[in-house]
Design a protein around this motif. Structure first.
Motif, PDB file in Angstrom:
ATOM      1  N   TYR A   1       1.035  -1.234   0.165  1.00  0.00           N
ATOM      2  CA  TYR A   1      -0.035  -0.202  -0.114  1.00  0.00           C
ATOM      3  C   TYR A   1       0.795   1.288  -0.013  1.00  0.00           C
ATOM      4  O   TYR A   1       0.479   2.414  -0.234  1.00  0.00           O
ATOM      5  N   PHE A   2       2.145   1.238   0.253  1.00  0.00           N
ATOM      6  CA  PHE A   2       2.855   2.182   0.215  1.00  0.00           C
ATOM      7  C   PHE A   2       4.120   2.335  -0.831  1.00  0.00           C
ATOM      8  O   PHE A   2       5.041   2.998  -0.765  1.00  0.00           O
ATOM      9  N   GLY A   3       3.990   1.449  -1.598  1.00  0.00           N
ATOM     10  CA  GLY A   3       5.093   1.330  -2.627  1.00  0.00           C
ATOM     11  C   GLY A   3       6.395   1.015  -2.205  1.00  0.00           C
ATOM     12  O   GLY A   3       7.350   1.388  -2.454  1.00  0.00           O
ATOM     13  N   LEU A   4       6.540   0.078  -1.088  1.00  0.00           N
ATOM     14  CA  LEU A   4       7.806  -0.360  -0.448  1.00  0.00           C
ATOM     15  C   LEU A   4       8.608  -1.522  -1.293  1.00  0.00           C
ATOM     16  O   LEU A   4       7.746  -2.289  -1.922  1.00  0.00           O
ATOM     17  N   PRO A   5       9.480  -1.563  -1.360  1.00  0.00           N
ATOM     18  CA  PRO A   5      10.429  -2.630  -1.875  1.00  0.00           C
ATOM     19  C   PRO A   5      10.119  -4.003  -1.029  1.00  0.00           C
ATOM     20  O   PRO A   5       9.850  -3.805   0.017  1.00  0.00           O
ATOM     21  N   GLN A   6      10.209  -5.164  -1.917  1.00  0.00           N
ATOM     22  CA  GLN A   6      10.025  -6.346  -1.216  1.00  0.00           C
ATOM     23  C   GLN A   6      11.055  -6.635   0.123  1.00  0.00           C
ATOM     24  O   GLN A   6      10.769  -7.388   1.170  1.00  0.00           O
ATOM     25  N   LYS A   7      12.158  -6.052   0.100  1.00  0.00           N
ATOM     26  CA  LYS A   7      13.096  -6.141   1.238  1.00  0.00           C
ATOM     27  C   LYS A   7      13.223  -4.938   1.844  1.00  0.00           C
ATOM     28  O   LYS A   7      14.409  -4.477   2.177  1.00  0.00           O
ATOM     29  N   VAL A   8      11.992  -4.173   2.233  1.00  0.00           N
ATOM     30  CA  VAL A   8      12.403  -2.977   2.788  1.00  0.00           C
ATOM     31  C   VAL A   8      12.824  -2.874   4.163  1.00  0.00           C
ATOM     32  O   VAL A   8      13.505  -2.266   4.657  1.00  0.00           O
ATOM     33  N   HIS A   9      12.659  -4.073   4.812  1.00  0.00           N
ATOM     34  CA  HIS A   9      13.282  -4.368   6.103  1.00  0.00           C
ATOM     35  C   HIS A   9      14.716  -4.314   6.206  1.00  0.00           C
ATOM     36  O   HIS A   9      15.516  -3.640   7.255  1.00  0.00           O
ATOM     37  N   LYS A  10      15.476  -4.246   4.918  1.00  0.00           N
ATOM     38  CA  LYS A  10      16.948  -4.328   4.855  1.00  0.00           C
ATOM     39  C   LYS A  10      17.365  -2.470   5.163  1.00  0.00           C
ATOM     40  O   LYS A  10      18.367  -2.247   5.457  1.00  0.00           O
ATOM     41  N   ALA A  11      16.363  -1.858   5.115  1.00  0.00           N
ATOM     42  CA  ALA A  11      16.392  -0.291   5.211  1.00  0.00           C
ATOM     43  C   ALA A  11      16.960  -0.148   6.475  1.00  0.00           C
ATOM     44  O   ALA A  11      17.865   0.705   6.885  1.00  0.00           O
ATOM     45  N   PHE A  12      16.512  -0.761   7.516  1.00  0.00           N
ATOM     46  CA  PHE A  12      16.890  -0.694   8.878  1.00  0.00           C
ATOM     47  C   PHE A  12      18.325  -1.081   9.395  1.00  0.00           C
ATOM     48  O   PHE A  12      19.084  -0.652   9.869  1.00  0.00           O
ATOM     49  N   GLU A  13      18.734  -2.098   8.472  1.00  0.00           N
ATOM     50  CA  GLU A  13      20.239  -2.642   8.601  1.00  0.00           C
ATOM     51  C   GLU A  13      21.274  -1.927   7.936  1.00  0.00           C
ATOM     52  O   GLU A  13      22.118  -1.688   8.283  1.00  0.00           O
ATOM     53  N   ARG A  14      20.555  -1.174   6.581  1.00  0.00           N
ATOM     54  CA  ARG A  14      21.541  -0.275   5.963  1.00  0.00           C
ATOM     55  C   ARG A  14      21.795   1.131   6.456  1.00  0.00           C
ATOM     56  O   ARG A  14      22.681   1.948   5.949  1.00  0.00           O
ATOM     57  N   HIS A  15      20.718   1.648   7.553  1.00  0.00           N
ATOM     58  CA  HIS A  15      21.119   2.778   8.164  1.00  0.00           C
ATOM     59  C   HIS A  15      20.648   2.765   9.393  1.00  0.00           C
ATOM     60  O   HIS A  15      20.197   3.416  10.169  1.00  0.00           O
ATOM     61  N   PRO A  16      21.810   2.036  10.018  1.00  0.00           N
ATOM     62  CA  PRO A  16      21.856   1.974  11.596  1.00  0.00           C
ATOM     63  C   PRO A  16      22.192   3.233  12.170  1.00  0.00           C
ATOM     64  O   PRO A  16      22.052   3.038  13.410  1.00  0.00           O
ATOM     65  N   HIS A  17      22.584   4.296  11.638  1.00  0.00           N
ATOM     66  CA  HIS A  17      23.009   5.457  12.421  1.00  0.00           C
ATOM     67  C   HIS A  17      21.473   6.248  12.584  1.00  0.00           C
ATOM     68  O   HIS A  17      21.285   7.251  13.240  1.00  0.00           O
ATOM     69  N   MET A  18      20.528   5.808  11.734  1.00  0.00           N
ATOM     70  CA  MET A  18      19.297   6.292  11.884  1.00  0.00           C
ATOM     71  C   MET A  18      18.217   5.533  12.468  1.00  0.00           C
ATOM     72  O   MET A  18      17.315   6.004  13.241  1.00  0.00           O
ATOM     73  N   PHE A  19      18.100   4.282  12.469  1.00  0.00           N
ATOM     74  CA  PHE A  19      17.382   3.200  13.143  1.00  0.00           C
ATOM     75  C   PHE A  19      18.149   2.173  13.781  1.00  0.00           C
ATOM     76  O   PHE A  19      19.324   1.877  13.551  1.00  0.00           O
TER      77      PHE A  19
ATOM     78  N   LYS B   1      16.026   6.697  16.065  1.00  0.00           N
ATOM     79  CA  LYS B   1      17.166   7.023  16.940  1.00  0.00           C
ATOM     80  C   LYS B   1      16.767   8.554  17.161  1.00  0.00           C
ATOM     81  O   LYS B   1      16.982   9.068  18.422  1.00  0.00           O
ATOM     82  N   GLU B   2      16.537   9.356  16.351  1.00  0.00           N
ATOM     83  CA  GLU B   2      16.242  10.770  16.454  1.00  0.00           C
ATOM     84  C   GLU B   2      15.493  11.162  17.510  1.00  0.00           C
ATOM     85  O   GLU B   2      15.575  12.015  18.333  1.00  0.00           O
ATOM     86  N   ALA B   3      14.256  10.595  17.609  1.00  0.00           N
ATOM     87  CA  ALA B   3      13.300  10.783  18.502  1.00  0.00           C
ATOM     88  C   ALA B   3      13.611  10.591  19.896  1.00  0.00           C
ATOM     89  O   ALA B   3      13.170  11.245  21.277  1.00  0.00           O
ATOM     90  N   TYR B   4      14.728   9.803  20.299  1.00  0.00           N
ATOM     91  CA  TYR B   4      15.438   9.832  21.485  1.00  0.00           C
ATOM     92  C   TYR B   4      16.688  10.476  21.844  1.00  0.00           C
ATOM     93  O   TYR B   4      17.146  10.297  23.021  1.00  0.00           O
ATOM     94  N   CYS B   5      17.351  10.848  20.775  1.00  0.00           N
ATOM     95  CA  CYS B   5      18.354  11.774  20.786  1.00  0.00           C
ATOM     96  C   CYS B   5      18.283  13.177  20.585  1.00  0.00           C
ATOM     97  O   CYS B   5      19.226  13.940  21.059  1.00  0.00           O
ATOM     98  N   ASP B   6      17.243  13.582  19.899  1.00  0.00           N
ATOM     99  CA  ASP B   6      17.004  14.909  19.688  1.00  0.00           C
ATOM    100  C   ASP B   6      15.436  15.293  20.217  1.00  0.00           C
ATOM    101  O   ASP B   6      14.614  15.301  19.280  1.00  0.00           O
ATOM    102  N   GLU B   7      15.128  15.583  21.377  1.00  0.00           N
ATOM    103  CA  GLU B   7      13.793  15.698  21.777  1.00  0.00           C
ATOM    104  C   GLU B   7      13.022  16.911  20.965  1.00  0.00           C
ATOM    105  O   GLU B   7      11.538  16.834  20.864  1.00  0.00           O
ATOM    106  N   ALA B   8      13.867  17.696  20.458  1.00  0.00           N
ATOM    107  CA  ALA B   8      13.207  18.999  19.927  1.00  0.00           C
ATOM    108  C   ALA B   8      12.860  18.567  18.413  1.00  0.00           C
ATOM    109  O   ALA B   8      12.215  19.291  17.700  1.00  0.00           O
ATOM    110  N   ALA B   9      13.284  17.632  17.697  1.00  0.00           N
ATOM    111  CA  ALA B   9      13.199  17.212  16.397  1.00  0.00           C
ATOM    112  C   ALA B   9      11.957  16.658  16.045  1.00  0.00           C
ATOM    113  O   ALA B   9      11.341  16.777  15.125  1.00  0.00           O
TER     114      ALA B   9
END
Length: 386
Positions: free
Chosen positions: A314-332, A346-354
């Protein structure tokens, strides 16, 4: 990979002049599709690194447990007398995803559910403790006071989808994460406004569509504009905020790729993405931006990864969308607590103002305090859980 079809390239340049493709709240001169969509894929694989900070956030890792508790709480609180016989729910364990008997589950939480002997046949009955009833009242009050905020989160969730419409069954699965009561969809007259419309989908399912003229901007866009580093041009990049975990090192090749990735144009999750090359860096950045925005909408800014997989269609995500969390460990951060994989923004817990704090978060923290109080009672032997 360069777009090799000259006719397609000319077409993309032409549609860039169409206002439909303009970025939100701005009038960019170019469409994001005129950007040369390159494929600079680097196979990012890093050994998982435990981060005790994210693994210790209780309202994240007790969320699944709390969801079951709140579901039973709602059943009891919804009764005129505020109490139920165990027979009322004893056969509904599968409905609440329980692996044990309902009576045993309720007895695990004496700080929330108070057991007493009923008026007939000495059957066990349950009601809310005074503390739980007080939190339930607070929860209902917050829902009424923040109803527009919560509905806005639901609308944004739907607006990110293809066609701005989602099946009710998909929305129902996400109500907990969005902070909406589990019976929200059952009362459209009370909960929906003129921009929310029930529709019949081609699949025979009922859906909920959003019809609004305004364009939404993502959290990343708003923050970048506040910082003066983003003006809204269609081919403009937004640098994703990164929060490396202690001891997490990127290989040089991956680090170089990440620097280039940050320079790729940003495509908002609220924009049309149908003409993006799914193998391009632009498409990957759009997926990562979608996941960022989605978790920003949620109460705990986190979700079980498997729960997000049902959104792919429903959101046009790739079949292996779960890999995005592994490819971007500085964000997730992927947590493996409770024998499940939970994706945390991560941002929600490292930058409360963001990232804006969800209005229901404090209520859930209060419920979790009662869960911990129940654990102490059980450890002391003060309750029979059989």
């Amino acid at each position: 990979m360069l777009l090799r079809n000259p006719k397609l390239s000319n077409y993309l340049v032409t549609i860039s002049q169409n206002p439909f493709f303009f970025l939100l709240h701005n009038e960019p001169r170019y469409s994001p599709y005129t950007y040369v969509q390159t494929q600079n894929y680097v196979n990012v694989y890093m050994k998982w690194k435990k981060d005790s900070y994210y693994d210790s956030i209780e309202h994240i890792h007790k969320s699944a447990e709390l969801k079951k508790i709140v579901s039973f709480k709602n059943v009891i609180a919804g009764e005129p007398d505020g109490c139920i016989p165990i027979s009322f729910v004893s056969k509904r364990g599968s409905e609440f995803d329980l692996k044990i008997k309902v009576a045993r589950f309720l007895r695990l939480y004496p700080s929330i559910f108070e057991e007493f002997t009923g008026p007939e046949h000495n059957l066990p009955w349950f009601r809310l403790t005074h503390e739980a009833a007080d939190i339930d009242s607070q929860e209902r009050k917050i829902f009424e006071e923040c109803k527009e905020d919560l509905k806005e989160r639901l609308k944004k969730f739907i607006l990110m989808s293809k066609g701005k419409v989602l099946p009710l069954k998909i929305i129902q699965e996400m109500l907990w994460y969005l902070g909406l009561p589990d019976d929200f969809l059952q009362h459209p007259d009370k909960n929906f406004d003129e921009s929310l419309r029930l529709v019949e989908l081609e699949s025979g399912l009922k859906g909920l569509a959003v019809e609004i003229n305004e364009r939404c901007s993502s959290v990343l866009q708003r923050n970048a504009m506040k910082q003066g580093v983003y003006s809204g041009e269609a081919t403009e990049a937004i640098t994703f905020p990164l929060f490396p975990s202690k001891g997490l090192r990127l290989k040089r090749k991956i680090g170089d790729w990440l620097k280039d990735f940050q320079k790729v144009p940003y495509v908002s999750p609220y924009e049309d993405y149908s003409r993006l090359d799914p193998t391009s860096d632009v498409a990957e950045k759009r997926v990562v931006g979608f996941l960022h925005e989605l978790l920003c909408l949620f109460v705990e800014h986190s979700a079980e990864r498997k729960k997000l997989l049902c959104l792919k269609k429903y959101f046009g995500l790739p079949q292996k969308v779960h890999k995005a969390f592994e490819r971007h460990p500085h964000m997730f951060y992927l947590s493996y607590r409770n024998k499940t994989r939970t994706a945390v923004l991560k941002e929600a817990y490292c930058d409360e103002a963001a990232v804006e704090r969800h209005p229901m978060l404090e209520v859930r923290k209060r419920y979790i305090d009662l869960i911990k109080a129940s654990e102490k009672i059980r450890r002391s032997g003060g309750v029979n859980c059989s």
